[in-house]
Design an enzyme around this catalytic site. Structure first.
Site, mmCIF file in Angstrom:
data_model
loop_
_atom_site.group_PDB
_atom_site.id
_atom_site.type_symbol
_atom_site.label_atom_id
_atom_site.label_comp_id
_atom_site.label_asym_id
_atom_site.label_seq_id
_atom_site.Cartn_x
_atom_site.Cartn_y
_atom_site.Cartn_z
ATOM 1 N N THR A 25 19.624 11.048 6.131
ATOM 2 C CA THR A 25 20.025 10.163 4.986
ATOM 3 C C THR A 25 19.381 9.012 5.161
ATOM 4 O O THR A 25 18.664 8.234 4.103
ATOM 5 C CB THR A 25 21.604 9.986 4.690
ATOM 6 O OG1 THR A 25 21.960 11.129 4.603
ATOM 7 C CG2 THR A 25 21.737 9.012 3.728
ATOM 8 N N THR A 105 23.444 12.087 10.045
ATOM 9 C CA THR A 105 24.766 12.242 10.636
ATOM 10 C C THR A 105 25.633 13.649 10.586
ATOM 11 O O THR A 105 26.503 13.664 11.442
ATOM 12 C CB THR A 105 25.778 11.288 9.812
ATOM 13 O OG1 THR A 105 25.834 11.752 8.377
ATOM 14 C CG2 THR A 105 25.141 9.966 9.785
HETATM 15 N N1 ASN Z 1 22.966 15.183 5.219
HETATM 16 C C1 ASN Z 1 22.596 14.242 5.958
HETATM 17 C C2 ASN Z 1 21.996 14.657 7.363
HETATM 18 O O1 ASN Z 1 22.851 15.152 8.216
HETATM 19 C C3 ASN Z 1 23.614 13.102 6.091
HETATM 20 C C4 ASN Z 1 23.323 11.852 6.761
HETATM 21 O O2 ASN Z 1 22.537 11.546 7.361
HETATM 22 N N2 ASN Z 1 24.437 10.789 6.356
HETATM 23 O O3 ASN Z 1 20.843 14.780 7.443
#
Ligand code: ASN
Length: 356
Positions: A25, A105
């Site tokens: 993200t 994340t």
């Molecule tokens: N969907 C994203 C990922 O894990 C979530 C994030 O990075 N906050 O790539």
């Protein structure tokens, strides 16, 4: 792969930090289907850090950016992704004082645990970070996380794989993502944080870190994860009413070489000898089977309840208070090593990187 020097370009590489950008993200931008990983990260990161107060900018280490050609949402990460990141760190080890891995994340703690096993004995910082909101979103957590990750990646006292998120530095093999929306998304349920930001200071707690163990050359184990990449390791949380045939359908499959079972409470399972038989049969075939609790905190003690009696005899290895991430990636790692089954079992029960 391309690396771009951004700050203090006069600094020799040994004084620099390498930032490896994999996606997530933090670097996402909207397209017609929704948020998707965006490129040009080195310039966007430099712009964002350029908005920090001047004192903070001066406190940053010089860094280079290695941006992956294929940027991913971390839901697309596999053991082969973990292997690639470990190999890239190993290949650049002599040239950088530390590493920041920018990662989505959702599976960041899985990658962190895997890197810890692959990069055993690392003598410098590897700090994973990401964010809950994209870099360019107003008041995004991205800039604070990047800033803290870079600061800790320049701290030569830190000698392990860690996660920096929302002001806290956590051991990589002890962390889980615990919140789907909060900025404070990661915790380390069974181990204290190994560092934190307090006001302007980034404090590392050496007595909680692995630095004092890192004597001699790093003992990297960079195995070929291809052998375990096609679903060879599974994870299964028990549910009330689980039938032996259901467990057998998974553990009995010849493609399965290892499994992480998440039992109830302190290591409880249904009081059904047929379930223990399924576990004993799979273990007898040489499969690596381990158990942890479904509870995020506390250890399992197999055999404490009569219902769980016989699990150790059936060959199930206790994962103690390990996170699902640490236990699962350890099974992957051990199964990728050319080791006899007994050695794999012994190593699973031993703390390799402070994961248990
Ligand atoms: N969907 C994203 C990922 O894990 C979530 C994030 O990075 N906050 O790539």
């Amino acid at each position: 792969m391309s690396t771009t020097s951004l700050l203090a370009s006069a600094a020799p590489t040994q004084e620099r930090v390498l930032v490896i950008y994999t996606g997530g993200t933090i670097g996402m931008q909207p397209n017609v289907k929704g948020l998707a990983p965006g490129g040009g990260f080195q310039d966007r990161m430099a712009d964002a850090l350029g908005q920090l107060p001047i004192l903070h900018q001066h406190a940053l280490p010089a860094y280079d950016v290695l941006s992956y050609a294929s940027l991913i949402d971390s839901s697309a990460a596999t053991p082969l992704t973990w292997q690639q990141i470990a190999n890239d760190i190993a290949a650049n080890l002599a040239n950088y004082r530390g590493f920041v891995v920018i990662h989505g994340t959702d599976t960041l703690s899985w990658t962190a645990s895997s890197l810890a096993y692959q990069l055993q004995g690392i003598d410098r910082p590897v700090v994973l970070t990401g964010s809950m909101h994209p870099l360019e979103t107003a008041n995004s957590d991205a800039i604070g996380n990047l800033y803290g990750a870079l600061r800790f990646a320049a701290n030569i006292e830190l000698q392990e794989v860690a996660i920096y998120f929302s002001n806290r530095l956590l051991r990589g093999s002890r962390a889980i993502k615990q919140h789907a929306e909060s900025l404070d998304a990661f915790i380390s349920p069974s181990y204290p944080c190994i560092g934190e930001r307090v006001g302007e200071d980034f404090i590392y707690y050496p007595s909680r870190g692995l630095g004092f163990q890192q004597r001699g050359a790093p003992r990297f184990e960079l195995s070929d994860y291809q052998v375990v990449s096609d679903g060879a390791v599974i994870r299964l949380a028990l549910w009330p009413g689980i039938a032996p045939w259901q467990l057998e359908a998974l553990l009995g499959d010849s493609r399965v070489k290892g499994a992480l079972l998440q039992l109830w409470g302190a290591g409880n399972i249904p009081n059904d000898p047929a379930i223990i038989d399924v576990i004993a049969n799979a273990s007898g075939e040489g499969k690596l089977l381990a158990a942890i609790s479904q509870c995020p905190q506390g250890s399992i003690h197999m055999g404490e309840y009569a219902a769980g009696h016989g699990l150790t005899e059936a060959g199930l290895l206790s994962g103690d208070n390990m996170t699902p991430e640490a236990a699962f990636t350890k099974l992957v790692h051990l199964l990728a090593q050319p080791l006899p089954t007994d050695d794999r079992r012994q190593r699973f029960l031993t703390s390799l990187v402070g994961e248990r």
